[in-house]
Design an enzyme around this catalytic site. Structure first.
Site, PDB file in Angstrom:
ATOM      1  N   GLY A   2       0.849  -1.186   0.000  1.00  0.00           N
ATOM      2  CA  GLY A   2       0.000   0.000   0.000  1.00  0.00           C
ATOM      3  C   GLY A   2       0.878   1.227   0.000  1.00  0.00           C
ATOM      4  O   GLY A   2       2.046   1.168  -0.426  1.00  0.00           O
ATOM      5  N   SER A   3       0.363   2.315   0.521  1.00  0.00           N
ATOM      6  CA  SER A   3       1.112   3.555   0.410  1.00  0.00           C
ATOM      7  C   SER A   3       2.191   3.667   1.507  1.00  0.00           C
ATOM      8  O   SER A   3       2.101   3.046   2.569  1.00  0.00           O
ATOM      9  CB  SER A   3       0.166   4.751   0.471  1.00  0.00           C
ATOM     10  OG  SER A   3      -0.572   4.696   1.663  1.00  0.00           O
ATOM     11  N   THR A   4       3.179   4.472   1.210  1.00  0.00           N
ATOM     12  CA  THR A   4       4.334   4.632   2.109  1.00  0.00           C
ATOM     13  C   THR A   4       3.901   5.190   3.462  1.00  0.00           C
ATOM     14  O   THR A   4       4.335   4.714   4.512  1.00  0.00           O
ATOM     15  CB  THR A   4       5.368   5.555   1.427  1.00  0.00           C
ATOM     16  OG1 THR A   4       5.740   4.935   0.192  1.00  0.00           O
ATOM     17  CG2 THR A   4       6.600   5.762   2.282  1.00  0.00           C
ATOM     18  N   VAL A  22       1.043   5.019   5.083  1.00  0.00           N
ATOM     19  CA  VAL A  22       0.344   4.033   5.926  1.00  0.00           C
ATOM     20  C   VAL A  22       1.357   3.028   6.491  1.00  0.00           C
ATOM     21  O   VAL A  22       1.342   2.712   7.681  1.00  0.00           O
ATOM     22  CB  VAL A  22      -0.766   3.309   5.120  1.00  0.00           C
ATOM     23  CG1 VAL A  22      -1.320   2.130   5.914  1.00  0.00           C
ATOM     24  CG2 VAL A  22      -1.884   4.270   4.754  1.00  0.00           C
ATOM     25  N   GLU A  42       5.651  -3.491   0.703  1.00  0.00           N
ATOM     26  CA  GLU A  42       5.962  -2.911  -0.611  1.00  0.00           C
ATOM     27  C   GLU A  42       5.072  -1.686  -0.740  1.00  0.00           C
ATOM     28  O   GLU A  42       3.853  -1.796  -0.609  1.00  0.00           O
ATOM     29  CB  GLU A  42       5.702  -3.926  -1.725  1.00  0.00           C
ATOM     30  CG  GLU A  42       6.645  -5.130  -1.677  1.00  0.00           C
ATOM     31  CD  GLU A  42       8.116  -4.761  -1.708  1.00  0.00           C
ATOM     32  OE1 GLU A  42       8.477  -3.723  -2.301  1.00  0.00           O
ATOM     33  OE2 GLU A  42       8.924  -5.503  -1.111  1.00  0.00           O
ATOM     34  N   CYS A  47       1.946   0.709  -8.835  1.00  0.00           N
ATOM     35  CA  CYS A  47       3.055   1.269  -8.068  1.00  0.00           C
ATOM     36  C   CYS A  47       4.246   1.502  -8.986  1.00  0.00           C
ATOM     37  O   CYS A  47       5.097   2.339  -8.713  1.00  0.00           O
ATOM     38  CB  CYS A  47       3.420   0.319  -6.947  1.00  0.00           C
ATOM     39  SG  CYS A  47       3.566  -1.360  -7.538  1.00  0.00           S
TER      40      CYS A  47
END
Ligand code: NAD
Length: 544
Positions: free
Chosen positions: A268-270, A272, A296, A330
């Site tokens: 997911g996002s950096t 979070v 990732e 991504c």
């Protein structure tokens, strides 16, 4: 199981990607499934201990992103009780699953791959197309081909893990390695954009003998249910994977304080991921073991072209790399560095090709572009485009339009900037927006430095060049700014078993999903030394 043998896992092959030519039998069969699923309003259950759970705090409806007036189904936002029940179910299933012979655990996933390649193919594609707005090709490479590959290759890699044994056992010793699963349960938190990633974040640890609590993205629940049906059909025992729809922070608050929390498998996002890592750190004294943290995360993936590149190849690499699945990969190309001598030719080809891109529903096979995932994403991406429209150091070269009246449609957009640190050159947008910076040909080496230093991410990137010196220079200069580096190819579309995927810096722990490196994170080896002839006298010879 009463067998005596060292079994070998079949050598894996990549699942062939089907073509779905309009008018062909395959496309017709898929369309029938698509229409049947679309015609139904599905109640989407959570799965705890093999039971389908149809209750929760709030009934939430699910819509195709390209047609938000249509309802595909409902799920119930989960409660704290669901989280506790899922953890209990996983821990109850643990001993029997860990004691299941490894080849039988692997067989469940080999069977899942064959069922997916066969009877589940259309259903998994239709769910991904409708729920996540992927055209058939984007869905097929993800929800079918990559998911099959994850299952088959990981089963094979797992057999290699177990073959790993100490090098020496001098007489009278026998030295062995027992590759144990982790003590406790693994928490899988998965993103919306790849159905295969969602499946693999659960399946990889589970194949190693672990049990799992799975919290998907709310916008992937429609295909998550099909994944659970697939696991069930493949014979995965109850409670080994438990799918819950409780809000991330609510679930995290329970999971990350649990003594038996053994690992986080996240994509997911950096932002979070960093929040979760901190939360785990704050609770570190509560755990039985140090949890494995595998994540990732985001990217700001680049394409850099050398003056010796072929403009048409660069243009096609940019178009496919930036706009397939609406740039919601991504790995999507989102910043490009092009030499001034090639820019006119690249621009001409790119803009001409972009004029031919059709945008709309997933049901019309002519559409290359579909909708972005939800209103939040739409508003965020539109805001980035608006920044470029108003900026004095940027202009829109192509696209720039957006409309959410029917679906969340954003035109593929190219921004040209004179500022290499322009906002859209640095921040992850996660939409169909590509920003281009044109450098003077003589400044190639400086351009490479810019590529390396502009973004906190290091996921994917591509260099286009013919001159071998230039290729070598770029490969060296950009060594640490991409975990997946492409030469004369677009920076997306990694294939399991061919280009193990993952990035470093702000892009994640780089544990390469679908490779042996990832499996090793879900295993806690025990060394066993056995002495066949133990000493009977404590005195060493040096004592005389
Ligand atoms: P996201 O970070 O918004 O959500 C990911 C998951 O985290 C979802 O299940 C979400 O519900 C959950 N979540 C959010 N906040 C949480 C919290 N506080 N506690 C617990 N869980 C929480 O990401 P997304 O929009 O689903 O996916 C897009 C992002 O994923 C992009 O940044 C993209 O680059 C990244 N991504 C990376 C890779 C990779 O391999 N590097 C692959 C796919 C996607």
């Amino acid at each position: 199981m009463l067998t005596d043998a060292t079994f070998k896992i079949p050598f894996p092959e990549n699942e062939p990607v089907h073509a779905y030519v309009p008018g062909g039998q395959e496309r017709k069969a898929l369309d029938e499934t698509l229409q049947a699923m679309k015609g139904e309003v599905m109640e989407l259950p959570a799965f705890i201990n093999g039971e389908r759970i149809f209750d929760g705090e709030e009934k939430v409806s699910v819509h195709p992103p390209h047609e938000h007036a249509h309802t595909l189904g409902h799920f119930y936002r989960g409660t704290k009780q669901h989280v506790n029940d899922a953890i209990d179910a996983a821990l109850s299933a643990k001993d029997a699953w860990a004691a299941t012979p490894w080849q039988d655990r692997a067989a469940v996933f080999l069977r899942a791959a064959d069922l997916l390649a066969g009877p589940f193919r259309h259903r998994m594609n239709a769910a991904t197309m409708l729920g996540q707005s992927k055209n058939v090709f984007q869905s097929e490479i993800d929800a079918v081909a990559e998911m099959c590959d994850f299952f088959r290759f990981n089963a094979y890699f797992l057999s290699q893990v177990y073959e790993e044994q100490p090098l020496h056992s001098p007489t009278p010793l026998w030295n062995r390695m027992d590759h144990r699963p982790l003590e406790g349960f693994v928490f899988a938190i998965t993103p919306f954009n790849f159905t295969s990633i969602a499946a693999n974040l659960c399946a990889a640890p589970v194949m190693c003998g672990n049990v799992c609590v799975w919290k998907p993205s709310e916008t992937q629940i429609y295909s998550a249910v099909v994944i659970m049906e697939l696991f069930e059909a493949a014979g995965l025992p109850k409670g080994v994977i438990n799918l819950i729809y409780t809000d991330g922070p609510v679930a995290g608050d329970i999971v990350f304080k649990h003594r038996d929390f053994a690992g986080l498998h996240f994509t997911g996002s950096t932002g979070v991921f960093q929040t979760l890592w901190k939360e785990i750190g704050e609770n570190i004294t509560k755990y039985r073991s140090y949890p494995r943290i595998v994540g990732e995360t985001g990217g700001k993936d680049f394409v850099v072209a050398h003056p010796t590149a072929f403009p048409d190849q660069v243009a096609v690499g940019l178009l496919r790399g930036a706009f397939e699945f609406q740039g919601q990969k991504c790995s999507a190309a989102s910043r490009a560095y092009l030499p001034s001598s090639l820019w006119p030719a690249i621009k001409e080809r790119l803009v001409a090709d972009m004029k031919t891109l059709k945008m709309g529903t997933v049901e019309d096979p002519a559409n290359f572009i579909n909708a972005v995932i939800d209103e939040r994403a739409f508003d965020k991406i539109a805001a980035f485009i608006d920044v470029a429209k108003k900026a004095s150091d940027a202009e829109i070269v192509a696209g720039g339009g957006y409309d959410k009246s029917v679906g969340y449609f954003i035109e593929p957009t190219v921004i040209l900037t004179t500022n290499p640190h322009f906002k859209t050159m640095e921040e992850e947008i996660f939409g169909p927006v590509l920003t281009i910076y044109v450098y003077e040909d003589a400044d190639w080496t400086e351009a490479l430095k810019l590529v390396d230093e502009t973004s906190p991410y290091a996921l994917t990137g591509a260099v286009f060049a013919t001159d071998r010196h230039a290729i070598i220079e770029a490969t060296d200069a950009l060594r640490n700014c991409a975990g997946n580096f492409y030469i004369n190819d677009k920076p997306t579309g990694a294939v399991v078993g061919q280009q193990p995927f993952g990035g470093a810096r702000g892009s994640g722990t780089n544990d390469k999903a679908g490779s042996i490196l990832n499996l090793l994170r879900w295993i806690s080896p025990r060394t066993i030394k056995e002495n066949f002839n133990p000493p009977t006298d404590y005195r060493y010879p040096f004592l005389g």
